[in-house]
Motif scaffolding. Structure first.
Motif, PDB file in Angstrom:
ATOM      1  N   CYS A   1       1.316  -1.760   0.315  1.00 58.29           N
ATOM      2  CA  CYS A   1      -0.103   0.233  -0.006  1.00 58.29           C
ATOM      3  C   CYS A   1       0.332   1.038   0.127  1.00 58.29           C
ATOM      4  N   LEU A   2       1.932   1.531   0.918  1.00 59.52           N
ATOM      5  CA  LEU A   2       2.621   2.399   0.246  1.00 59.52           C
ATOM      6  C   LEU A   2       3.004   2.744  -0.596  1.00 59.52           C
ATOM      7  N   LEU A   3       4.045   1.168  -1.285  1.00 53.65           N
ATOM      8  CA  LEU A   3       4.755   1.259  -2.086  1.00 53.65           C
ATOM      9  C   LEU A   3       3.408   2.468  -3.316  1.00 53.65           C
ATOM     10  N   ALA A   4       2.448   1.893  -3.491  1.00 57.33           N
ATOM     11  CA  ALA A   4       1.313   2.354  -3.883  1.00 57.33           C
ATOM     12  C   ALA A   4       1.119   3.915  -4.042  1.00 57.33           C
ATOM     13  N   LEU A   5       1.313   3.952  -2.869  1.00 60.62           N
ATOM     14  CA  LEU A   5       0.743   5.581  -2.595  1.00 60.62           C
ATOM     15  C   LEU A   5       2.676   6.767  -3.420  1.00 60.62           C
ATOM     16  N   CYS A   6       3.590   5.764  -3.189  1.00 53.67           N
ATOM     17  CA  CYS A   6       4.802   6.554  -3.500  1.00 53.67           C
ATOM     18  C   CYS A   6       4.509   6.924  -5.109  1.00 53.67           C
ATOM     19  N   VAL A   7       3.826   5.655  -5.400  1.00 55.94           N
ATOM     20  CA  VAL A   7       4.262   5.634  -7.384  1.00 55.94           C
ATOM     21  C   VAL A   7       2.742   6.891  -7.500  1.00 55.94           C
TER      22      VAL A   7
END
Length: 234
Positions: free
Chosen positions: A105-111
Motif C-alpha cells: 500500500c505504501l509503495l502504491a502511494l509512492c507511485v
C-alpha cells in the motif's frame, strides 16, 4: 482527528474539482452538463480510493507509535533490566510484521506521488491562466499532502526506535547493572528496528530527500515548459 482531516481533504478535492471545471469553462451553464458531472464523480472516486488507503496506513502507523510509547513507559515504570530484551524482541517483531503487511500500500502511494508532481507541473504549463491553473492543480496538491503526511508518520516510527537506546541508557537499574544495561542498549541499537518497506528502513531524512528531489524535478520541468512556450510564442 486523522479521520476528520482526511474527510476534509476529500470534500475539498471534490469541491475544487467542480470549481476548476467552472473556471476553465468560463460559463456556469457547462457546470450542469453530463461531462462535468462525470468529471466530478471520477475525481471523487479516485481521490477517495487514494485517501482511503492513506487513512488506513495512518491507522497502522498510529497503532505502532502507541505500541512504542507503551514500551517506553514500561521501561521507565515497571520492566526489569533482564525483561527489556524479551519485550523488545516482541515489539520489533510486530513492527516488521506490520510494515511488511502494508508495504505494498505504501509503495502504491509512492507511485501515485511520483506521477502526481510532474503532471501538476504539466497542468500549470498547459492551462496558462493563473486562476484556471490554480484551481486545477490544487486538488492534486491536496492529494500529495495527504500522501506526504502518511510518509512522515511512517518515518516517525523509525525515528522513535532510534531514540529508545538513549532512553534505556539514561535509566538507572541499580548498582552493578551498567554492563548489562550497556549490552541491552547495544542490542536495541543494532537491531535497527523501524518501519521497513521491502527491507529498506524508512526515515525522515529519506522523505525529506524525496520532497527535495521532486521539487527540483517540478521546477526544472516547469522552467523547460515555460521556455518552450515562450519560444513558440516568439
Amino acid at each position: 482527528r486523522d479521520r476528520a482531516m482526511f474527510l476534509l481533504l476529500w470534500w475539498s478535492i471534490i469541491l475544487l474539482g467542480g470549481l476548476s471545471k467552472y473556471v476553465s469553462s468560463r460559463s456556469g451553464a457547462e457546470l450542469l452538463s453530463m461531462h462535468v458531472t462525470v468529471y466530478v464523480l471520477l475525481v471523487a472516486m479516485f481521490s477517495g480510493v487514494i485517501l482511503s488507503v492513506a487513512h488506513a496506513m495512518v491507522y497502522v502507523c498510529r497503532s505502532l507509535i502507541v505500541m512504542l510509547d507503551a514500551f517506553c513507559c514500561d521501561v521507565v515504570g515497571q520492566l526489569a533490566l533482564d525483561e527489556i530484551g524479551h519485550v523488545w524482541n516482541l515489539t520489533q517483531a510486530v513492527l516488521r510484521k506490520a510494515s511488511t503487511a502494508v508495504e505494498n500500500c505504501l509503495l502504491a502511494l509512492c507511485v501515485v506521488l511520483a506521477f502526481t508532481v510532474p503532471l501538476l507541473v504539466v497542468d500549470v504549463a498547459i492551462l496558462g491562466g493563473p486562476s484556471a491553473s490554480f484551481t486545477t492543480v490544487l486538488p492534486g496538491f491536496l492529494v500529495t499532502c495527504g500522501i506526504l503526511y502518511v510518509l512522515f508518520l511512517a518515518a516517525t516510527i523509525s525515528e522513535k526506535c532510534a531514540c529508545i537506546p538513549s532512553l534505556v541508557n539514561a535509566i538507572s537499574f541499580g548498582p552493578g547493572t551498567d554492563y548489562a544495561r550497556h549490552h541491552i542498549v547495544e542490542y536495541i541499537k543494532n537491531s535497527a528496528a523501524g518501519f521497513y518497506v521491502f527491507s529498506m528502513r524508512l526515515t525522515t531524512s529519506m522523505v525529506l530527500k524525496l520532497m527535495y528531489v521532486w521539487c527540483i524535478v517540478a521546477v526544472g520541468q516547469f522552467t523547460r515548459l515555460d521556455a518552450s512556450g515562450q519560444g513558440v510564442a516568439q
